[in-house]
Design a protein around this motif. Sequence first.
Motif, PDB file in Angstrom:
ATOM      1  N   GLU A  29      35.588  39.370  38.678  1.00 56.52           N
ATOM      2  CA  GLU A  29      35.671  40.547  37.829  1.00 56.52           C
ATOM      3  C   GLU A  29      34.764  40.423  36.612  1.00 56.52           C
ATOM      4  O   GLU A  29      34.091  41.378  36.222  1.00 56.52           O
ATOM      5  CB  GLU A  29      37.110  40.786  37.381  1.00 56.52           C
ATOM      6  CG  GLU A  29      37.994  41.251  38.518  1.00 56.52           C
ATOM      7  CD  GLU A  29      39.269  40.456  38.601  1.00 56.52           C
ATOM      8  OE1 GLU A  29      39.488  39.604  37.745  1.00 56.52           O
ATOM      9  OE2 GLU A  29      40.028  40.694  39.544  1.00 56.52           O
ATOM     10  N   LEU A  30      34.718  39.221  36.012  1.00 61.17           N
ATOM     11  CA  LEU A  30      33.854  39.029  34.857  1.00 61.17           C
ATOM     12  C   LEU A  30      32.385  39.080  35.244  1.00 61.17           C
ATOM     13  O   LEU A  30      31.560  39.599  34.493  1.00 61.17           O
ATOM     14  CB  LEU A  30      34.172  37.689  34.182  1.00 61.17           C
ATOM     15  CG  LEU A  30      35.536  37.627  33.484  1.00 61.17           C
ATOM     16  CD1 LEU A  30      35.771  36.238  32.928  1.00 61.17           C
ATOM     17  CD2 LEU A  30      35.614  38.658  32.384  1.00 61.17           C
ATOM     18  N   ALA A  31      32.045  38.565  36.408  1.00 60.72           N
ATOM     19  CA  ALA A  31      30.660  38.624  36.874  1.00 60.72           C
ATOM     20  C   ALA A  31      30.246  40.070  37.105  1.00 60.72           C
ATOM     21  O   ALA A  31      29.134  40.474  36.744  1.00 60.72           O
ATOM     22  CB  ALA A  31      30.501  37.799  38.147  1.00 60.72           C
ATOM     23  N   GLY A  32      31.125  40.872  37.680  1.00 62.16           N
ATOM     24  CA  GLY A  32      30.826  42.282  37.894  1.00 62.16           C
ATOM     25  C   GLY A  32      30.666  43.030  36.581  1.00 62.16           C
ATOM     26  O   GLY A  32      29.793  43.888  36.443  1.00 62.16           O
ATOM     27  N   TYR A  33      31.495  42.701  35.611  1.00 64.90           N
ATOM     28  CA  TYR A  33      31.389  43.342  34.299  1.00 64.90           C
ATOM     29  C   TYR A  33      30.078  42.961  33.624  1.00 64.90           C
ATOM     30  O   TYR A  33      29.431  43.804  32.988  1.00 64.90           O
ATOM     31  CB  TYR A  33      32.586  42.944  33.426  1.00 64.90           C
ATOM     32  CG  TYR A  33      32.514  43.511  32.036  1.00 64.90           C
ATOM     33  CD1 TYR A  33      32.674  44.870  31.821  1.00 64.90           C
ATOM     34  CD2 TYR A  33      32.288  42.686  30.946  1.00 64.90           C
ATOM     35  CE1 TYR A  33      32.599  45.401  30.545  1.00 64.90           C
ATOM     36  CE2 TYR A  33      32.206  43.213  29.668  1.00 64.90           C
ATOM     37  CZ  TYR A  33      32.364  44.560  29.468  1.00 64.90           C
ATOM     38  OH  TYR A  33      32.289  45.078  28.207  1.00 64.90           O
ATOM     39  N   GLU A  34      29.673  41.705  33.761  1.00 64.83           N
ATOM     40  CA  GLU A  34      28.408  41.271  33.165  1.00 64.83           C
ATOM     41  C   GLU A  34      27.219  42.002  33.800  1.00 64.83           C
ATOM     42  O   GLU A  34      26.297  42.424  33.100  1.00 64.83           O
ATOM     43  CB  GLU A  34      28.255  39.754  33.333  1.00 64.83           C
ATOM     44  CG  GLU A  34      27.056  39.186  32.621  1.00 64.83           C
ATOM     45  CD  GLU A  34      27.105  39.334  31.116  1.00 64.83           C
ATOM     46  OE1 GLU A  34      26.035  39.470  30.500  1.00 64.83           O
ATOM     47  OE2 GLU A  34      28.220  39.331  30.548  1.00 64.83           O
ATOM     48  N   PHE A  36      27.340  44.959  35.100  1.00 64.63           N
ATOM     49  CA  PHE A  36      27.441  46.328  34.593  1.00 64.63           C
ATOM     50  C   PHE A  36      26.845  46.437  33.197  1.00 64.63           C
ATOM     51  O   PHE A  36      26.070  47.360  32.907  1.00 64.63           O
ATOM     52  CB  PHE A  36      28.908  46.760  34.592  1.00 64.63           C
ATOM     53  CG  PHE A  36      29.147  48.065  33.895  1.00 64.63           C
ATOM     54  CD1 PHE A  36      28.807  49.253  34.504  1.00 64.63           C
ATOM     55  CD2 PHE A  36      29.717  48.095  32.634  1.00 64.63           C
ATOM     56  CE1 PHE A  36      29.031  50.461  33.863  1.00 64.63           C
ATOM     57  CE2 PHE A  36      29.938  49.289  31.988  1.00 64.63           C
ATOM     58  CZ  PHE A  36      29.593  50.479  32.608  1.00 64.63           C
ATOM     59  N   ARG A  37      27.158  45.490  32.324  1.00 60.55           N
ATOM     60  CA  ARG A  37      26.621  45.512  30.966  1.00 60.55           C
ATOM     61  C   ARG A  37      25.105  45.396  30.970  1.00 60.55           C
ATOM     62  O   ARG A  37      24.423  46.104  30.231  1.00 60.55           O
ATOM     63  CB  ARG A  37      27.221  44.369  30.137  1.00 60.55           C
ATOM     64  CG  ARG A  37      28.626  44.652  29.665  1.00 60.55           C
ATOM     65  CD  ARG A  37      29.122  43.592  28.730  1.00 60.55           C
ATOM     66  NE  ARG A  37      28.129  43.299  27.709  1.00 60.55           N
ATOM     67  CZ  ARG A  37      28.024  42.139  27.076  1.00 60.55           C
ATOM     68  NH1 ARG A  37      28.848  41.169  27.345  1.00 60.55           N
ATOM     69  NH2 ARG A  37      27.107  41.947  26.158  1.00 60.55           N
ATOM     70  N   GLU A  38      24.577  44.494  31.806  1.00 56.99           N
ATOM     71  CA  GLU A  38      23.127  44.339  31.876  1.00 56.99           C
ATOM     72  C   GLU A  38      22.461  45.618  32.364  1.00 56.99           C
ATOM     73  O   GLU A  38      21.421  46.020  31.844  1.00 56.99           O
ATOM     74  CB  GLU A  38      22.772  43.171  32.794  1.00 56.99           C
ATOM     75  CG  GLU A  38      23.125  41.818  32.214  1.00 56.99           C
ATOM     76  CD  GLU A  38      22.946  40.692  33.208  1.00 56.99           C
ATOM     77  OE1 GLU A  38      22.531  40.955  34.358  1.00 56.99           O
ATOM     78  OE2 GLU A  38      23.211  39.538  32.827  1.00 56.99           O
ATOM     79  N   ALA A  39      23.055  46.266  33.347  1.00 61.52           N
ATOM     80  CA  ALA A  39      22.478  47.515  33.854  1.00 61.52           C
ATOM     81  C   ALA A  39      22.524  48.606  32.791  1.00 61.52           C
ATOM     82  O   ALA A  39      21.572  49.386  32.661  1.00 61.52           O
ATOM     83  CB  ALA A  39      23.236  47.954  35.100  1.00 61.52           C
ATOM     84  N   MET A  40      23.602  48.675  32.032  1.00 61.94           N
ATOM     85  CA  MET A  40      23.693  49.693  30.992  1.00 61.94           C
ATOM     86  C   MET A  40      22.700  49.421  29.868  1.00 61.94           C
ATOM     87  O   MET A  40      22.102  50.348  29.323  1.00 61.94           O
ATOM     88  CB  MET A  40      25.123  49.741  30.431  1.00 61.94           C
ATOM     89  CG  MET A  40      26.132  50.278  31.406  1.00 61.94           C
ATOM     90  SD  MET A  40      25.721  51.898  32.057  1.00 61.94           S
ATOM     91  CE  MET A  40      26.024  52.898  30.627  1.00 61.94           C
ATOM     92  N   GLU A  41      22.484  48.154  29.520  1.00 63.44           N
ATOM     93  CA  GLU A  41      21.509  47.822  28.487  1.00 63.44           C
ATOM     94  C   GLU A  41      20.100  48.178  28.946  1.00 63.44           C
ATOM     95  O   GLU A  41      19.287  48.659  28.149  1.00 63.44           O
ATOM     96  CB  GLU A  41      21.610  46.349  28.117  1.00 63.44           C
ATOM     97  CG  GLU A  41      22.853  46.017  27.323  1.00 63.44           C
ATOM     98  CD  GLU A  41      23.020  44.533  27.098  1.00 63.44           C
ATOM     99  OE1 GLU A  41      22.137  43.754  27.526  1.00 63.44           O
ATOM    100  OE2 GLU A  41      24.044  44.146  26.509  1.00 63.44           O
ATOM    101  N   ARG A  42      19.803  47.949  30.207  1.00 61.97           N
ATOM    102  CA  ARG A  42      18.469  48.285  30.720  1.00 61.97           C
ATOM    103  C   ARG A  42      18.270  49.798  30.710  1.00 61.97           C
ATOM    104  O   ARG A  42      17.205  50.279  30.318  1.00 61.97           O
ATOM    105  CB  ARG A  42      18.299  47.758  32.146  1.00 61.97           C
ATOM    106  CG  ARG A  42      17.992  46.290  32.220  1.00 61.97           C
ATOM    107  CD  ARG A  42      17.511  45.951  33.616  1.00 61.97           C
ATOM    108  NE  ARG A  42      18.470  46.339  34.648  1.00 61.97           N
ATOM    109  CZ  ARG A  42      19.351  45.526  35.221  1.00 61.97           C
ATOM    110  NH1 ARG A  42      19.386  44.260  34.872  1.00 61.97           N
ATOM    111  NH2 ARG A  42      20.171  45.964  36.133  1.00 61.97           N
ATOM    112  N   SER A  43      19.269  50.552  31.096  1.00 63.52           N
ATOM    113  CA  SER A  43      19.101  52.007  31.168  1.00 63.52           C
ATOM    114  C   SER A  43      19.005  52.628  29.780  1.00 63.52           C
ATOM    115  O   SER A  43      18.289  53.597  29.584  1.00 63.52           O
ATOM    116  CB  SER A  43      20.241  52.634  31.959  1.00 63.52           C
ATOM    117  OG  SER A  43      21.453  52.523  31.239  1.00 63.52           O
ATOM    118  N   HIS A  44      19.694  52.068  28.805  1.00 69.36           N
ATOM    119  CA  HIS A  44      19.652  52.607  27.464  1.00 69.36           C
ATOM    120  C   HIS A  44      18.489  52.037  26.659  1.00 69.36           C
ATOM    121  O   HIS A  44      18.029  52.644  25.710  1.00 69.36           O
ATOM    122  CB  HIS A  44      20.952  52.344  26.698  1.00 69.36           C
ATOM    123  CG  HIS A  44      22.093  53.156  27.218  1.00 69.36           C
ATOM    124  ND1 HIS A  44      22.108  54.516  27.172  1.00 69.36           N
ATOM    125  CD2 HIS A  44      23.247  52.802  27.818  1.00 69.36           C
ATOM    126  CE1 HIS A  44      23.227  54.964  27.703  1.00 69.36           C
ATOM    127  NE2 HIS A  44      23.936  53.939  28.107  1.00 69.36           N
TER     128      HIS A  44
END
Length: 49
Positions: A29-34, A36-44
């Motif tokens: 779960e933590l790996a999936g959240y990490e 997700f965070r990386e993808a959101m940082e790249r998109s923003h």
Amino acid sequence: MLIPLVAAIGAGVWGSWATRHRGAGDGPELAGYERFREAMERSHGTDAA
């Protein structure tokens, strides 16, 4: 006397089930959240400039 005996056995079974150790843990779960965070940082990150 049978009802309290059945209730005690049921409570023991429920107690052992409720306190069981789950083998997976929080790793996936933590790996999936990490990810997700990386993808959101790249998109923003591209839109902020």
